[in-house]
Enzyme design. Structure first.
Site, PDB file in Angstrom:
ATOM      1  N   ASN A 157       0.847  -1.190   0.000  1.00  0.00           N
ATOM      2  CA  ASN A 157       0.000   0.000   0.000  1.00  0.00           C
ATOM      3  C   ASN A 157       0.893   1.254   0.000  1.00  0.00           C
ATOM      4  O   ASN A 157       2.113   1.149   0.129  1.00  0.00           O
ATOM      5  CB  ASN A 157      -0.952  -0.029   1.199  1.00  0.00           C
ATOM      6  CG  ASN A 157      -0.234   0.198   2.512  1.00  0.00           C
ATOM      7  OD1 ASN A 157       0.935  -0.160   2.680  1.00  0.00           O
ATOM      8  ND2 ASN A 157      -0.919   0.785   3.471  1.00  0.00           N
ATOM      9  N   CYS A 159       1.829   3.526   2.045  1.00  0.00           N
ATOM     10  CA  CYS A 159       2.750   3.819   3.149  1.00  0.00           C
ATOM     11  C   CYS A 159       3.677   2.655   3.479  1.00  0.00           C
ATOM     12  O   CYS A 159       4.544   2.786   4.354  1.00  0.00           O
ATOM     13  CB  CYS A 159       1.956   4.222   4.398  1.00  0.00           C
ATOM     14  SG  CYS A 159       1.151   5.822   4.229  1.00  0.00           S
ATOM     15  N   GLU A 161       3.222  -0.321   4.923  1.00  0.00           N
ATOM     16  CA  GLU A 161       3.047  -1.239   6.055  1.00  0.00           C
ATOM     17  C   GLU A 161       2.262  -2.485   5.680  1.00  0.00           C
ATOM     18  O   GLU A 161       2.195  -3.431   6.454  1.00  0.00           O
ATOM     19  CB  GLU A 161       2.356  -0.528   7.228  1.00  0.00           C
ATOM     20  CG  GLU A 161       0.845  -0.381   7.117  1.00  0.00           C
ATOM     21  CD  GLU A 161       0.433   0.851   6.348  1.00  0.00           C
ATOM     22  OE1 GLU A 161      -0.774   1.152   6.333  1.00  0.00           O
ATOM     23  OE2 GLU A 161       1.311   1.521   5.773  1.00  0.00           O
TER      24      GLU A 161
END
Length: 465
Positions: A157, A159, A161
């Protein structure tokens, strides 16, 4: 995208620029050209709504166009709706470490050999100046995946994580750690007791969700992923008297990660006994997977007997927005950025700057250590401490001070690989990229009287009116 979702794409399957397209009797334009199309689509959809689009573009380090990809965002106005990261393989890291040549290839065809150290230096220089492209250790992501037997991860995704397969979706949730602090003491038992309740609630959400695409619904319900994490770690450490990055803080972080992971896995196994296992659960293969094989023997025995309701349980997200709405507690496992910040918000009227105080400073008047006070190892060690208990990944930005040399900067990424991280992201305030969070400047008279401040997205110039 129009529902506000963040999307990750792997562009490594697109043939290199200059390749002949036999059916069209023409040549390929390469992955970066297609990224500009995706960027334009995202920008068009965002212009009709109020939420900024979020995309992650990934290219494998062995793709023949990797050098063009590295340079694609060395500017302020290109691919602005993308975060970009390189899928770095173990083979490449070994070549860098041993100063060996490295092959760039596509569809099993070697296009050329390059100097691995020189390519690594270019990746590092791009991060030094522009904070991108980030680094995903893609082999480690797949080796540690509890579902390595039925899926291959190629992207994350926006970001970083949440590494996900095609059409993958993951339900995220974070425990606000300051809610468990009472009289300078962290209530371990209360934290532990809350985890099974949240696992059950999150599992219910998987069934209640209206998914934009049928393939997303099928993927989510076949695996029942969730990503439980924490937020306000830095604020929590301050309230219980520990300094971020210290040995005691590292031990506490490791303890929190262990409790979260083991309790969530146990709760999911108990839920499987009641509601059934996730459809793609394969007992033998799941228990032998990279992550699950490292769980305690008694927990693995329980999983073997009862199964698992959810394939994945833990993830450390940046939690920027939810931390902001929770009285501006510190985000995720990040340290306090600064005691007062200018935060850039994207509104229907354009980017707007608001002034915020850190929760602990604003509530208790306590000035904890900030990113400026911490060493690189303080940042890195905290991420390394919690990673073994996270079956997905950890979103963490390592802020780099002006006194850091380029050689020290490069070592961050090498240490991250050796520390078995799944990805590394850095940000250097002295670099060329303007941040989302910025140290607050003293307010002018006009600003304190309710003026709105904006940043021109093209020039980066701040104006207040």
């Amino acid at each position: 995208m129009r529902r506000g979702g963040g999307i990750g794409y792997d562009f490594s399957r697109i043939r290199p620029s200059g390749d002949r397209i036999v059916s069209l009797d023409s040549t390929a334009s390469g992955p970066v050209s297609f990224m500009h199309i995706f960027d334009a689509v995202c920008r068009t959809i965002v212009s009709a709504g109020h939420r900024r689009g979020a995309m992650m573009g990934v290219l494998r380090v062995d793709h023949p166009n990797i050098e063009e990809f590295i340079r694609a965002k060395q500017n302020q106005d290109q691919l602005t709706n993308f975060n970009i990261s390189i899928g770095v393989t173990d083979e490449f890291m070994v070549c860098v470490k041993q100063d060996k040549p490295f092959k760039l290839r596509f569809n099993n065809t070697v296009y050329k050999e390059i100097n691995a150290v020189a390519l690594w230096d270019e990746i590092m220089r791009a991060n030094w100046d522009w904070a991108e492209p980030g680094v995903l250790f893609i082999d480690r992501i797949n080796e540690d995946n509890p579902l390595q037997y039925c899926e291959t991860i190629e992207a994350t995704n926006p970001c970083g994580e949440q590494p996900l397969p095609p059409f993958g979706a993951c339900l995220l949730g974070s425990f606000n750690l300051i809610k468990y602090v009472d009289n300078n003491h962290f209530d371990i038992e209360r934290f532990k007791n809350d985890i099974p309740i949240v696992v059950r609630a999150m599992d219910n959400v998987i069934d209640k969700t209206h998914y934009p695409l049928k393939m997303q619904e099928k993927e989510a319900k076949n695996k029942r992923r969730m990503g439980l994490g924490v937020t306000a770690l830095a604020n929590c450490l301050t309230l219980i008297g520990l300094e971020y990055g210290s040995d005691s803080a590292i031990r506490f972080t490791r303890k929190i990660g262990k409790i979260l992971c083991y309790t969530a896995y146990e709760a999911s196994s108990d839920l499987a006994l009641e509601k059934g296992v996730f459809p793609l659960f394969d007992k033998e293969k799941y228990i032998k997977s990279g992550f699950v094989s490292k769980l305690p023997d008694d927990l693995k025995a329980k999983i073997a007997q009862q199964g698992m309701r959810n394939s994945h349980l833990t993830s450390i997200a940046p939690t920027g927005t939810i931390s902001f709405t929770a009285d501006n507690v510190s985000s995720g496992i990040e340290p306090v950025f600064t005691h007062e910040i200018d935060r850039t918000l994207v509104t229907e009227h354009g980017p707007q700057i608001v002034k915020l105080q850190d929760y602990v400073y604003g509530t208790y008047g306590i000035k904890s250590e900030t990113t400026e006070d911490l060493s690189i190892d303080d940042h890195l060690n905290m991420q390394v401490a919690i990673q073994p208990y996270i079956d997905s990944a950890v979103s963490k930005t390592i802020n780099v001070g002006d006194n850091t040399s380029f050689s020290e900067f490069k070592e961050i990424y090498m240490k991250g690989w050796k520390g078995k991280l799944k990805g590394v992201t850095t940000f250097r305030l002295a670099g060329k990229r303007y941040g989302i969070l910025n140290k607050s400047e003293p307010a002018t008279k006009e600003e304190t009287n309710g003026a709105a401040c904006f940043i021109d997205p093209d020039t980066g110039v701040k104006e207040c009116s």
